[in-house]
Design a protein around this motif. Structure first.
Motif, short mmCIF file in Angstrom:
data_model
loop_
_atom_site.label_atom_id
_atom_site.label_comp_id
_atom_site.label_asym_id
_atom_site.label_seq_id
_atom_site.Cartn_x
_atom_site.Cartn_y
_atom_site.Cartn_z
N TYR A 112 -0.79 78.00 56.48
CA TYR A 112 -1.67 76.86 56.23
C TYR A 112 -2.85 77.31 55.38
O TYR A 112 -3.54 78.27 55.73
CB TYR A 112 -2.17 76.26 57.54
CG TYR A 112 -2.45 74.77 57.44
CD1 TYR A 112 -1.55 73.85 57.97
CD2 TYR A 112 -3.60 74.29 56.81
CE1 TYR A 112 -1.78 72.49 57.86
CE2 TYR A 112 -3.83 72.93 56.71
CZ TYR A 112 -2.93 72.03 57.23
OH TYR A 112 -3.16 70.68 57.12
N ILE B 19 2.57 70.41 44.46
CA ILE B 19 3.08 70.84 45.76
C ILE B 19 4.53 71.30 45.64
O ILE B 19 4.94 72.27 46.29
CB ILE B 19 2.94 69.69 46.79
CG1 ILE B 19 1.47 69.49 47.14
CG2 ILE B 19 3.76 69.98 48.05
CD1 ILE B 19 1.19 68.31 48.03
N PRO C 250 -3.89 69.78 47.35
CA PRO C 250 -2.71 70.56 47.75
C PRO C 250 -3.05 71.95 48.30
O PRO C 250 -2.18 72.62 48.85
CB PRO C 250 -1.92 70.69 46.44
CG PRO C 250 -2.36 69.53 45.61
CD PRO C 250 -3.82 69.38 45.94
N ARG D 216 2.91 65.40 53.14
CA ARG D 216 2.59 66.66 52.46
C ARG D 216 2.54 66.49 50.94
O ARG D 216 1.77 67.18 50.27
CB ARG D 216 3.62 67.74 52.80
CG ARG D 216 3.49 68.35 54.17
CD ARG D 216 4.45 69.51 54.35
NE ARG D 216 4.16 70.60 53.43
CZ ARG D 216 4.86 70.88 52.35
NH1 ARG D 216 5.92 70.16 52.01
NH2 ARG D 216 4.52 71.89 51.57
N ARG E 163 -1.04 64.82 49.41
CA ARG E 163 -2.35 65.39 49.68
C ARG E 163 -3.24 65.32 48.45
O ARG E 163 -2.83 65.70 47.35
CB ARG E 163 -2.21 66.85 50.13
CG ARG E 163 -1.59 67.01 51.51
CD ARG E 163 -2.56 66.51 52.57
NE ARG E 163 -1.98 66.53 53.91
CZ ARG E 163 -2.13 67.56 54.75
NH1 ARG E 163 -2.79 68.63 54.38
NH2 ARG E 163 -1.61 67.49 55.95
N SER F 161 -3.11 72.42 52.95
CA SER F 161 -1.83 71.93 53.43
C SER F 161 -0.99 73.11 53.94
O SER F 161 -1.40 74.27 53.83
CB SER F 161 -1.09 71.21 52.30
OG SER F 161 0.08 70.58 52.78
N SER F 162 0.19 72.80 54.46
CA SER F 162 1.08 73.82 55.01
C SER F 162 2.25 74.05 54.06
O SER F 162 2.70 73.13 53.37
CB SER F 162 1.59 73.38 56.38
OG SER F 162 2.23 72.12 56.30
#
Length: 224
Positions: free
Chosen positions: A73, A115, A59, A53, A56, A62-63
């Motif tokens: 998500y 993130i 960003p 994560r 990525r 992503s979750s």
């Protein structure tokens, strides 16, 4: 994949009068489903690496975990297009002026830092609180549903995802419906799978056996 290939072969037969043999394997289908990553490997000579994560490139694809422990998500492939609205939705307009996050290239280079900041922002509200905010800012997102949540999901209900079955032993039985719809074609009601040996006598009669023969076969244990 196999269903599509068979349909194409049937259409070709209809047009040309020539039948086709269709061959497929689970292995080849697995390769096809991962074609994007495998093609990168084929073209560059380097094996694709899995991303965590915090690694990525984008960003905004992503979750993230909300305050109520539910996950959402984001799927915004065109990150530069959505970036201003994304910042406003999260209540972080200053991110737009941060040189670390100014464009997709900068965000990819500083993905771990971004993130981390997104994680903190999303964790401040519940999924239900975020939903109208994201929708108001036209973000591309969805809640990550558990199997239990999907069973009572209003969207699943609206599209007829589950079909009722008249089951002799399970009141209110439902099964997953086919996702394929054919315009105004009538819906065929679902039936419960037969019990073991439920139609043995009917099949035997269709094959031309008499009741006496069926009785003898049952007595000998040939038919259950």
């Amino acid at each position: 994949g196999l269903a599509g290939a068979i349909s194409a072969a049937l259409l070709a037969r209809e047009r040309s009068g020539r039948g086709r043999e269709v061959n497929i394997s689970l292995f080849s289908m697995g390769l096809w489903m991962n074609a994007s990553d495998l093609t990168i490997g084929l073209m560059t000579g380097r094996s694709p690496q899995s991303e965590s994560r915090t690694e990525r490139i984008n960003p905004m694809w992503s979750s993230y975990r909300c305050a109520d422990a539910r996950w959402i998500y984001f799927v915004m492939i065109q990150s530069d297009r959505y970036w201003p609205d994304f910042c406003l939705a999260l209540g972080k307009p200053d991110w737009q002026n941060d040189p670390r996050f100014k464009d997709s290239a900068a965000r990819a280079q500083n993905c771990a830092a971004l993130i981390y900041e997104i994680d903190r922002a999303i964790a401040a509200r519940s999924c239900d609180d975020w939903a109208p905010i994201f929708d108001r800012h036209n973000l591309v997102w969805a809640p990550v549903r558990t199997d239990a949540e999907v069973l009572d999901d209003p969207q699943a209900e609206a599209i007829g995802a589950f079909a009722a079955v008249d089951h002799p032993n399970i009141p209110g039985c439902r099964v997953v419906n086919s996702p394929v719809e054919f315009g105004d074609a009538d819906t065929i009601p679902h039936r419960a799978a037969p019990e073991l040996g439920q139609h043995t006598e009917e099949v035997a009669l269709e094959m031309g056996l008499t009741w006496d023969q069926i009785a003898r076969l049952k007595a000998s244990g040939t038919l259950g």
